[in-house]
Design a protein around this motif. Structure first.
Motif, mmCIF file in Angstrom:
data_model
loop_
_atom_site.group_PDB
_atom_site.id
_atom_site.type_symbol
_atom_site.label_atom_id
_atom_site.label_comp_id
_atom_site.label_asym_id
_atom_site.label_seq_id
_atom_site.Cartn_x
_atom_site.Cartn_y
_atom_site.Cartn_z
ATOM 1 N N ARG A 66 -22.573 29.713 4.279
ATOM 2 C CA ARG A 66 -22.744 29.622 5.734
ATOM 3 C C ARG A 66 -22.715 30.961 6.450
ATOM 4 O O ARG A 66 -22.940 31.024 7.651
ATOM 5 N N VAL A 67 -22.446 32.065 5.735
ATOM 6 C CA VAL A 67 -22.387 33.371 6.377
ATOM 7 C C VAL A 67 -23.803 33.928 6.553
ATOM 8 O O VAL A 67 -24.623 33.860 5.640
ATOM 9 N N CYS A 68 -24.075 34.468 7.731
ATOM 10 C CA CYS A 68 -25.375 35.069 8.019
ATOM 11 C C CYS A 68 -25.415 36.487 7.451
ATOM 12 O O CYS A 68 -24.464 37.254 7.631
ATOM 13 N N VAL A 69 -26.522 36.792 6.771
ATOM 14 C CA VAL A 69 -26.675 38.094 6.130
ATOM 15 C C VAL A 69 -28.068 38.646 6.426
ATOM 16 O O VAL A 69 -28.955 37.921 6.876
ATOM 17 N N THR A 70 -28.226 39.925 6.152
ATOM 18 C CA THR A 70 -29.533 40.568 6.229
ATOM 19 C C THR A 70 -29.848 41.088 4.842
ATOM 20 O O THR A 70 -29.005 41.752 4.216
ATOM 21 N N ILE A 71 -31.041 40.784 4.343
ATOM 22 C CA ILE A 71 -31.440 41.267 3.023
ATOM 23 C C ILE A 71 -31.856 42.723 3.167
ATOM 24 O O ILE A 71 -32.711 43.057 3.988
ATOM 25 N N VAL A 79 -29.198 33.105 5.448
ATOM 26 C CA VAL A 79 -27.863 32.514 5.443
ATOM 27 C C VAL A 79 -27.524 32.156 3.994
ATOM 28 O O VAL A 79 -28.387 31.688 3.253
ATOM 29 N N ILE A 80 -26.284 32.424 3.602
ATOM 30 C CA ILE A 80 -25.864 32.110 2.240
ATOM 31 C C ILE A 80 -25.682 30.597 2.127
ATOM 32 O O ILE A 80 -24.940 29.995 2.893
ATOM 33 N N LYS A 81 -26.383 29.985 1.180
ATOM 34 C CA LYS A 81 -26.337 28.534 1.004
ATOM 35 C C LYS A 81 -25.409 28.127 -0.125
ATOM 36 O O LYS A 81 -24.794 27.064 -0.068
ATOM 37 N N GLU A 82 -25.335 28.940 -1.165
ATOM 38 C CA GLU A 82 -24.542 28.570 -2.346
ATOM 39 C C GLU A 82 -24.091 29.844 -3.040
ATOM 40 O O GLU A 82 -24.891 30.750 -3.251
ATOM 41 N N VAL A 83 -22.793 29.941 -3.365
ATOM 42 C CA VAL A 83 -22.262 31.120 -4.046
ATOM 43 C C VAL A 83 -21.832 30.727 -5.445
ATOM 44 O O VAL A 83 -21.177 29.704 -5.638
ATOM 45 N N ASN A 84 -22.227 31.544 -6.418
ATOM 46 C CA ASN A 84 -21.809 31.333 -7.797
ATOM 47 C C ASN A 84 -21.290 32.662 -8.322
ATOM 48 O O ASN A 84 -22.068 33.489 -8.796
ATOM 49 N N ASN A 85 -19.985 32.878 -8.186
ATOM 50 C CA ASN A 85 -19.328 34.127 -8.572
ATOM 51 C C ASN A 85 -19.876 35.284 -7.746
ATOM 52 O O ASN A 85 -19.673 35.318 -6.560
ATOM 53 N N SER A 86 -20.604 36.225 -8.373
ATOM 54 C CA SER A 86 -21.081 37.385 -7.609
ATOM 55 C C SER A 86 -22.549 37.262 -7.201
ATOM 56 O O SER A 86 -23.122 38.204 -6.682
ATOM 57 N N THR A 87 -23.170 36.111 -7.432
ATOM 58 C CA THR A 87 -24.545 35.902 -6.969
ATOM 59 C C THR A 87 -24.551 34.744 -5.981
ATOM 60 O O THR A 87 -23.631 33.937 -5.950
ATOM 61 N N ALA A 88 -25.609 34.681 -5.180
ATOM 62 C CA ALA A 88 -25.711 33.609 -4.197
ATOM 63 C C ALA A 88 -27.168 33.249 -3.975
ATOM 64 O O ALA A 88 -28.066 34.064 -4.186
ATOM 65 N N VAL A 89 -27.380 32.016 -3.540
ATOM 66 C CA VAL A 89 -28.695 31.575 -3.097
ATOM 67 C C VAL A 89 -28.677 31.684 -1.581
ATOM 68 O O VAL A 89 -27.784 31.140 -0.931
ATOM 69 N N VAL A 90 -29.654 32.428 -1.044
ATOM 70 C CA VAL A 90 -29.755 32.558 0.403
ATOM 71 C C VAL A 90 -31.045 31.893 0.872
ATOM 72 O O VAL A 90 -32.019 31.819 0.122
ATOM 73 N N GLU A 91 -31.004 31.393 2.107
ATOM 74 C CA GLU A 91 -32.193 30.796 2.711
ATOM 75 C C GLU A 91 -32.643 31.698 3.848
ATOM 76 O O GLU A 91 -31.859 32.002 4.751
#
Length: 164
Positions: A66-71, A79-91
């Motif tokens: 749910r955190v907003c990020v800039t690539i 926005v980060i949708k799913e975190v898996n350790n040190s990687t994440a799926v962003v939309e």
């Protein structure tokens, strides 16, 4: 007789049984010490997408759903949708496409007035509120769901998407 009296450790001297377990413990400790770093290294390699030395660095606190990020590579808002350790799926906010990133590929989007924020440090960790205004360089005034105001350090805030 000597074997039974010494609990099966062998030898006839009464001083040998304490020496044998001490020696075994010393080896057990060495084995445990050797295994521990190997497990740590394997975990570090498993958690990361790339095998570079900096992959052992700690994932930032703000790297969560749910955190907003800039690539960083294309300056796209996501926005980060799913975190898996040190990687994440962003939309991506622009076209809703998704991509996988590490915490080094993105920067947290700084919250602005009227953004929904999550407190990730200090005494109010976990509080979700609206950022009413920024007071000076360090303080932020928040309004929570009960219309109550709180003052927190802006450094402890992350911009979030309110509807997951």
């Amino acid at each position: 007789d000597a074997v039974t009296e010494n609990g099966g450790f062998g030898g006839g001297s009464s001083q040998e049984p304490p020496a044998a377990p001490a020696t075994m413990n010393q080896y057990d400790t060495a084995t445990t010490t050797e295994i521990q770093p190997q497990m740590t290294n394997n975990n570090a390699n498993t958690l990361t997408a790339v095998g570079a030395p900096e992959d052992n660095e700690k994932v930032p606190t703000w790297f969560m759903e749910r955190v907003c990020v800039t690539i960083i590579s294309n300056d796209a808002a996501a926005v980060i949708k799913e975190v898996n350790n040190s990687t994440a799926v962003v939309e991506l906010l622009e076209d809703k496409s998704r991509m996988s990133v590490t915490h080094r590929d993105v920067v947290m989007t700084p919250p602005k007035e009227h953004d929904m924020v999550l407190v990730i440090g200090g005494a109010d960790v976990g509080v979700e509120s609206e950022l009413v205004c920024v007071d000076g360089d360090t303080d932020a005034i928040l309004k929570d769901s009960k219309e109550e105001f709180k003052i927190v350090e802006i450094a402890h805030l992350v911009k979030i998407i309110s509807d997951p």
